[in-house]
Design a protein around this motif. Structure first.
Motif, mmCIF file in Angstrom:
data_model
loop_
_atom_site.group_PDB
_atom_site.id
_atom_site.type_symbol
_atom_site.label_atom_id
_atom_site.label_comp_id
_atom_site.label_asym_id
_atom_site.label_seq_id
_atom_site.Cartn_x
_atom_site.Cartn_y
_atom_site.Cartn_z
ATOM 1 N N LEU A 70 1.388 13.342 56.507
ATOM 2 C CA LEU A 70 1.741 14.575 57.208
ATOM 3 C C LEU A 70 3.164 15.028 56.886
ATOM 4 N N LEU A 71 4.088 14.088 56.798
ATOM 5 C CA LEU A 71 5.469 14.470 56.475
ATOM 6 C C LEU A 71 5.590 14.977 55.039
ATOM 7 N N ILE A 72 4.842 14.384 54.118
ATOM 8 C CA ILE A 72 4.852 14.873 52.737
ATOM 9 C C ILE A 72 4.317 16.307 52.692
ATOM 10 N N SER A 73 3.265 16.576 53.428
ATOM 11 C CA SER A 73 2.695 17.926 53.468
ATOM 12 C C SER A 73 3.682 18.924 54.059
ATOM 13 N N ALA A 74 4.306 18.547 55.160
ATOM 14 C CA ALA A 74 5.275 19.434 55.809
ATOM 15 C C ALA A 74 6.475 19.672 54.893
ATOM 16 N N ARG A 75 6.926 18.619 54.235
ATOM 17 C CA ARG A 75 8.054 18.738 53.314
ATOM 18 C C ARG A 75 7.706 19.693 52.167
ATOM 19 N N GLY A 76 6.485 19.602 51.675
ATOM 20 C CA GLY A 76 6.041 20.512 50.623
ATOM 21 C C GLY A 76 6.042 21.956 51.080
ATOM 22 N N LEU A 77 5.612 22.182 52.299
ATOM 23 C CA LEU A 77 5.602 23.542 52.832
ATOM 24 C C LEU A 77 7.025 24.067 52.989
ATOM 25 N N VAL A 78 7.915 23.250 53.514
ATOM 26 C CA VAL A 78 9.311 23.682 53.672
ATOM 27 C C VAL A 78 9.930 23.959 52.299
ATOM 28 N N PHE A 79 9.619 23.113 51.328
ATOM 29 C CA PHE A 79 10.122 23.339 49.971
ATOM 30 C C PHE A 79 9.601 24.670 49.425
ATOM 31 N N ASP A 80 8.327 24.959 49.633
ATOM 32 C CA ASP A 80 7.745 26.226 49.193
ATOM 33 C C ASP A 80 8.443 27.405 49.871
ATOM 34 N N TRP A 81 8.716 27.260 51.168
ATOM 35 C CA TRP A 81 9.435 28.295 51.922
ATOM 36 C C TRP A 81 10.797 28.541 51.290
ATOM 37 N N CYS A 82 11.470 27.470 50.879
ATOM 38 C CA CYS A 82 12.761 27.597 50.200
ATOM 39 C C CYS A 82 12.603 28.306 48.861
ATOM 40 N N LEU A 83 11.572 27.921 48.101
ATOM 41 C CA LEU A 83 11.336 28.560 46.802
ATOM 42 C C LEU A 83 11.105 30.059 46.941
ATOM 43 N N HIS A 84 10.522 30.453 48.069
ATOM 44 C CA HIS A 84 10.266 31.874 48.329
ATOM 45 C C HIS A 84 11.391 32.510 49.148
ATOM 46 N N ASP A 85 12.536 31.851 49.179
ATOM 47 C CA ASP A 85 13.726 32.366 49.865
ATOM 48 C C ASP A 85 13.460 32.753 51.313
#
Length: 108
Positions: A70-85
């Motif tokens: 679950l933390l890996i999934s959440a981290r991926g989503l937050v990273f994606d959010w960062c990539l999309h500014d």
């Protein structure tokens, strides 16, 4: 329910710090993300362990492994959010993701 609440507040906390600050944290040198003694990990692990004890969550996978997934999934989503500014609502996205992921670990 508690898991979804955990990730709602995780996204809310991340969002409150803003995308620029979050981008400073999301890099491969930041080993805090893999620290199992971190409060974030320990809190989610405790929630999952209690869910398993109450037989609400499967026990064919350890609480530690479910926490990792679950933390890996959440981290991926937050990273994606960062990539999309920060161009989308992180809190809504996290809520949607966890509504899809958490049932994977629930008992029928």
């Amino acid at each position: 329910k508690n898991i979804n609440c955990f990730f709602y507040y995780h996204a809310k906390y991340t969002n409150s710090h803003g995308v620029d600050y979050t981008k400073l944290l999301y890099h491969n040198e930041n080993k805090a993300f893999t620290d199992k003694n971190r409060d974030l990990f320990k809190l989610l692990f405790s929630i999952i362990q209690k869910g398993q004890d109450r037989e609400e969550l499967i026990n064919t996978i350890t609480a530690e492994k479910i926490t990792d997934y679950l933390l890996i999934s959440a981290r991926g989503l937050v990273f994606d959010w960062c990539l999309h500014d920060g161009s989308y609502d992180l809190i809504s996205a996290m809520t949607d993701y966890m509504k899809l992921l958490v049932p994977t670990f629930q008992r029928n």
